[in-house]
Write a protein that holds these residues in place. Structure first.
Motif, PDB file in Angstrom:
ATOM      1  N   ARG A 187       0.827  -1.209   0.000  1.00  0.00           N
ATOM      2  CA  ARG A 187       0.000   0.000   0.000  1.00  0.00           C
ATOM      3  C   ARG A 187       0.859   1.256   0.000  1.00  0.00           C
ATOM      4  N   SER A 188       1.882   1.281   0.870  1.00  0.00           N
ATOM      5  CA  SER A 188       2.742   2.469   0.927  1.00  0.00           C
ATOM      6  C   SER A 188       4.093   2.078   1.519  1.00  0.00           C
ATOM      7  N   ILE A 189       5.108   2.871   1.172  1.00  0.00           N
ATOM      8  CA  ILE A 189       6.464   2.597   1.656  1.00  0.00           C
ATOM      9  C   ILE A 189       7.009   3.872   2.295  1.00  0.00           C
ATOM     10  N   MET A 190       7.398   3.753   3.555  1.00  0.00           N
ATOM     11  CA  MET A 190       8.001   4.863   4.289  1.00  0.00           C
ATOM     12  C   MET A 190       9.435   4.488   4.661  1.00  0.00           C
ATOM     13  N   PRO A 191      10.245   5.453   5.101  1.00  0.00           N
ATOM     14  CA  PRO A 191      11.648   5.145   5.406  1.00  0.00           C
ATOM     15  C   PRO A 191      11.822   4.014   6.416  1.00  0.00           C
ATOM     16  N   ASP A 192      10.975   3.955   7.445  1.00  0.00           N
ATOM     17  CA  ASP A 192      11.170   2.955   8.493  1.00  0.00           C
ATOM     18  C   ASP A 192      10.012   1.973   8.603  1.00  0.00           C
ATOM     19  N   GLU A 193       9.124   1.949   7.595  1.00  0.00           N
ATOM     20  CA  GLU A 193       7.973   1.056   7.689  1.00  0.00           C
ATOM     21  C   GLU A 193       7.357   0.863   6.309  1.00  0.00           C
ATOM     22  N   ILE A 194       6.772  -0.328   6.124  1.00  0.00           N
ATOM     23  CA  ILE A 194       6.050  -0.603   4.893  1.00  0.00           C
ATOM     24  C   ILE A 194       4.635  -1.045   5.254  1.00  0.00           C
ATOM     25  N   SER A 195       3.664  -0.557   4.533  1.00  0.00           N
ATOM     26  CA  SER A 195       2.261  -0.882   4.797  1.00  0.00           C
ATOM     27  C   SER A 195       1.772  -1.859   3.731  1.00  0.00           C
ATOM     28  N   LEU A 196       1.180  -2.993   4.194  1.00  0.00           N
ATOM     29  CA  LEU A 196       0.697  -4.035   3.299  1.00  0.00           C
ATOM     30  C   LEU A 196      -0.795  -4.275   3.552  1.00  0.00           C
ATOM     31  N   LYS A 197      -1.435  -4.936   2.601  1.00  0.00           N
ATOM     32  CA  LYS A 197      -2.822  -5.338   2.790  1.00  0.00           C
ATOM     33  C   LYS A 197      -2.965  -6.796   2.384  1.00  0.00           C
ATOM     34  N   HIS A 198      -3.500  -7.603   3.298  1.00  0.00           N
ATOM     35  CA  HIS A 198      -3.701  -9.025   3.036  1.00  0.00           C
ATOM     36  C   HIS A 198      -4.777  -9.224   1.973  1.00  0.00           C
ATOM     37  N   ILE A 199      -4.505 -10.147   1.030  1.00  0.00           N
ATOM     38  CA  ILE A 199      -5.518 -10.544   0.059  1.00  0.00           C
ATOM     39  C   ILE A 199      -5.617 -12.065   0.069  1.00  0.00           C
ATOM     40  N   SER A 200      -6.783 -12.564  -0.206  1.00  0.00           N
ATOM     41  CA  SER A 200      -7.020 -13.999  -0.046  1.00  0.00           C
ATOM     42  C   SER A 200      -6.487 -14.820  -1.210  1.00  0.00           C
ATOM     43  N   GLU A 201      -6.523 -14.269  -2.447  1.00  0.00           N
ATOM     44  CA  GLU A 201      -6.092 -15.072  -3.585  1.00  0.00           C
ATOM     45  C   GLU A 201      -4.558 -15.088  -3.689  1.00  0.00           C
ATOM     46  N   ARG A 202      -4.048 -16.135  -4.348  1.00  0.00           N
ATOM     47  CA  ARG A 202      -2.602 -16.260  -4.542  1.00  0.00           C
ATOM     48  C   ARG A 202      -2.294 -16.150  -6.032  1.00  0.00           C
ATOM     49  N   LYS A 203      -1.403 -15.249  -6.404  1.00  0.00           N
ATOM     50  CA  LYS A 203      -1.063 -15.036  -7.803  1.00  0.00           C
ATOM     51  C   LYS A 203       0.293 -15.667  -8.124  1.00  0.00           C
ATOM     52  N   GLU A 204       0.447 -16.101  -9.373  1.00  0.00           N
ATOM     53  CA  GLU A 204       1.650 -16.825  -9.775  1.00  0.00           C
ATOM     54  C   GLU A 204       2.896 -15.944  -9.831  1.00  0.00           C
ATOM     55  N   SER A 205       2.749 -14.676 -10.160  1.00  0.00           N
ATOM     56  CA  SER A 205       3.906 -13.803 -10.398  1.00  0.00           C
ATOM     57  C   SER A 205       4.399 -13.081  -9.142  1.00  0.00           C
ATOM     58  N   GLU A 206       3.916 -13.487  -7.999  1.00  0.00           N
ATOM     59  CA  GLU A 206       4.248 -12.746  -6.790  1.00  0.00           C
ATOM     60  C   GLU A 206       5.713 -12.925  -6.369  1.00  0.00           C
ATOM     61  N   LYS A 207       6.260 -11.933  -5.691  1.00  0.00           N
ATOM     62  CA  LYS A 207       7.599 -12.003  -5.117  1.00  0.00           C
ATOM     63  C   LYS A 207       7.504 -12.648  -3.737  1.00  0.00           C
ATOM     64  N   VAL A 208       8.450 -13.558  -3.437  1.00  0.00           N
ATOM     65  CA  VAL A 208       8.431 -14.247  -2.145  1.00  0.00           C
ATOM     66  C   VAL A 208       9.347 -13.496  -1.180  1.00  0.00           C
TER      67      VAL A 208
END
Length: 584
Positions: free
Chosen positions: A496-517
């Motif tokens: 969702r957003s990237i700050m100097p000392d923190e990253i904001s994520l949002k959980h999603i239920s589906e799994r996509k093939e091209s995702e970064k691990v």
């Protein structure tokens, strides 16, 4: 230990003992223990209890008939291991060698801790002894008390034993231990009698020239006046040397050969000298000790050695040693040279390492930056890897410079199939995940290709739909808003957003093939980890971060792989898990 645990250990011990017995004829406790502890690292704290069980099982298996062993193989589904053919690679046949009659030895001086170079000196004669089903001796060449200490005897025994047990497991060379231990200084009186025989034959004389004069005369091929001493005078001076009538440095016994010999080593070499120092075993019993040339030639003959291996730097001394045997009418044997080993960019010699320790640059002889055996073991290099490396290198007479990368490649092959994987987040930053479901657990494989090693579950604390994790700052650098990532073994999320000392994520239920691990650890269960990376004998780097909760169960000595980071060995535990980085 519960009954269920004991039954599990007994079944594994039976499986591996039968495997070992079918492969080598008799089961041995050490390799069975090694396999159990590799399979069940969580039982390391119960090693002594497990060993007692293994000893009982091994004894039982060794008393069984072959038909009984075959029944157990069928019942337990034991897979028999093929014994690796011995000597099938680069190992040429020995001259004048007969199966069952070959005797080799390793003859370390207990004046320091063994290095990688000593490992070659140990393995070459050991491998040949086992190839020819002969005898292998460990002989302490302890005739220079000024530099020898009791702790070095113990270190050599311990570290050589580890290497040879590794050779048994990796190369199938059994038994992985020396057949006899010999202390050379226990033979001093016998060596005195041989020295007196040389004097009586007119083949040795006591010289009282100082060391500088002796070097000058030998270089110029000039005899000193003491060469013409009578036998009686030489015997009188010899006894004065022994009884304390002559101070150290003022007399030595020399072999009478040819002062014009083209090989300067052959020009009346010294064979006994006075050393006024307390011996770590003999105490103050003796003050006259043989030189290397005398002791090694005589002791190899007296102890039945048929093939004596030594580094080729001693090649000029072969003629001296054969001359000593001829003059004493002692049994001769094959003298074989092999090439020396140096490590690229790292000193092997004690004279280089000792000042670094004394100055405080190195922590000690087990510092993981140097290739002493204890330093390598502390770094996580296995005896199996060292054994396999030198087996493949072979007994060549050519000097070789090896790199730590080459050793690491062998070690990686040994460790990769057996060590557990753990998530590690170096230089961590906070990751906050919104919309995270209650009760969702991570399921992380212990080993990616070993289903039998199972999974670890990690519970995630969720407050008002928010979970807090740590990810590495390096992973954060490659992410951008809108990316879809996979949190290893846990879930999928969008950035969702990237700050100097923190990253904001949002959980999603589906799994996509091209995702970064992405690797992660839960913030409320993060285990502090410090990774010490050896860079050179003079420098290290220290990387801090967090590990997953299961790392709290690690114990000193455990070998692990940090996912996407490298192999490491647990060095110590305090408030932090202190790891020594082995290699990638």
């Amino acid at each position: 230990m519960s009954d269920i645990e004991r039954n599990r250990i007994e079944e594994l011990a039976m499986k591996y003992a039968v495997q070992n017995a079918m492969k080598y004829g008799k089961a041995r406790v050490e390799p069975v223990m090694a396999k159990i502890m590799a399979e069940l690292p969580e039982y390391k704290g119960k090693a002594s209890e497990i060993k007692r069980i293994v000893e009982q099982i091994v004894e039982r298996v060794n008393n069984m008939e072959k038909s009984d062993l075959e029944d157990i193989i069928s019942k337990l589904g034991v897979t028999l291991e093929r014994k690796k053919p011995e000597g099938e690679r680069k190992w040429p046949e020995l001259k004048n060698a007969q199966l069952g009659l070959v005797v080799t030895r390793v003859a370390p001086e207990p004046n320091g801790y063994p290095t990688l170079g000593h490992a070659k000196g140990l393995l070459v004669p050991f491998i040949y002894a086992r190839i020819y089903k002969g005898k292998f001796l460990l002989r302490f060449e302890d005739t220079n008390p000024r530099v020898e200490r009791k702790e070095f005897y113990d270190a050599i025994r311990e570290e050589f034993k580890a290497i040879l047990e590794g050779a048994e497991r990796e190369l199938g060379l059994s038994p992985g231990i020396w057949d006899e231990e010999i202390i050379e200084s226990n033979y001093l009186l016998h060596m005195y009698s041989l020295a007196e025989k040389l004097i009586e034959q007119g083949d040795a004389y006591v010289c009282t020239c100082d060391a500088r004069k002796v070097r000058k005369l030998r270089a110029e091929g000039i005899e000193c006046e003491h060469r013409r001493n009578s036998i009686e005078r030489n015997m009188e001076l010899w006894h004065e040397m022994i009884n304390g009538g002559i101070p150290e440095g003022e007399a030595h016994l020399r072999l009478k050969t040819d002062m014009n010999h083209p090989n300067r080593t052959m020009r009346d070499p010294g064979i006994f000298r006075i050393v006024e120092a307390e011996h770590p075993i003999q105490g103050k019993k003796y003050r006259v000790y043989p030189t290397y040339d005398f002791s090694i030639s005589v002791m190899d003959s007296l102890t039945g050695v048929t093939h004596a291996f030594r580094s080729k730097e001693f090649e000029p001394h072969v003629e001296v040693q054969r001359t000593i045997l001829e003059k004493l009418n002692l049994r001769k044997y094959e003298m074989i040279q092999f090439g020396r080993v140096t490590v690229e960019g790292v000193p092997l010699s004690k004279r280089y390492i000792r000042p670094l320790i004394e100055s405080g640059i190195l922590q000690g002889w087990d510092d993981p930056r140097i290739p002493t055996l204890r330093g390598l073991f502390r770094r996580g290099i296995t005896p199996e890897a060292i054994s396999r490396f030198f087996y493949d290198l072979g007994p060549s007479k050519v000097d070789s410079t090896i790199s730590m990368d080459a050793i690491a490649a062998y070690n990686r092959k040994i460790l990769d199939p057996i060590v557990p994987r753990y998530m590690f987040v170096p230089d961590p930053v906070r990751a906050v995940i919104e919309n995270f479901p209650e009760g969702l657990k991570a399921k992380v494989q212990v080993h990616p290709s070993r289903q039998d090693m199972g999974y670890r579950e990690i519970e995630i604390s969720v407050k008002k739909g928010i979970a807090t994790l740590y990810i590495s700052s390096e992973d954060k650098k490659v992410l951008k808003e809108g990316d879809t990532i996979r949190l290893r073994g846990l879930s999928t999320a969008t950035v969702r957003s990237i700050m100097p000392d923190e990253i904001s994520l949002k959980h999603i239920s589906e799994r996509k093939e091209s995702e970064k691990v992405i690797q992660w650890v839960p913030a409320d269960q993060a285990v502090p980890v410090k990774v010490i990376k050896p860079l050179s004998p003079y420098s290290i780097s220290i990387v801090g971060g967090f590990g997953e909760p299961a790392m709290k169960e690690l114990r000193p000595g455990d070998r692990i792989q940090l996912i996407r980071y490298g192999f490491a060995r647990v060095d110590s535990l305090d408030r932090t898990i202190n790891l020594i980085f082995s290699h990638e």
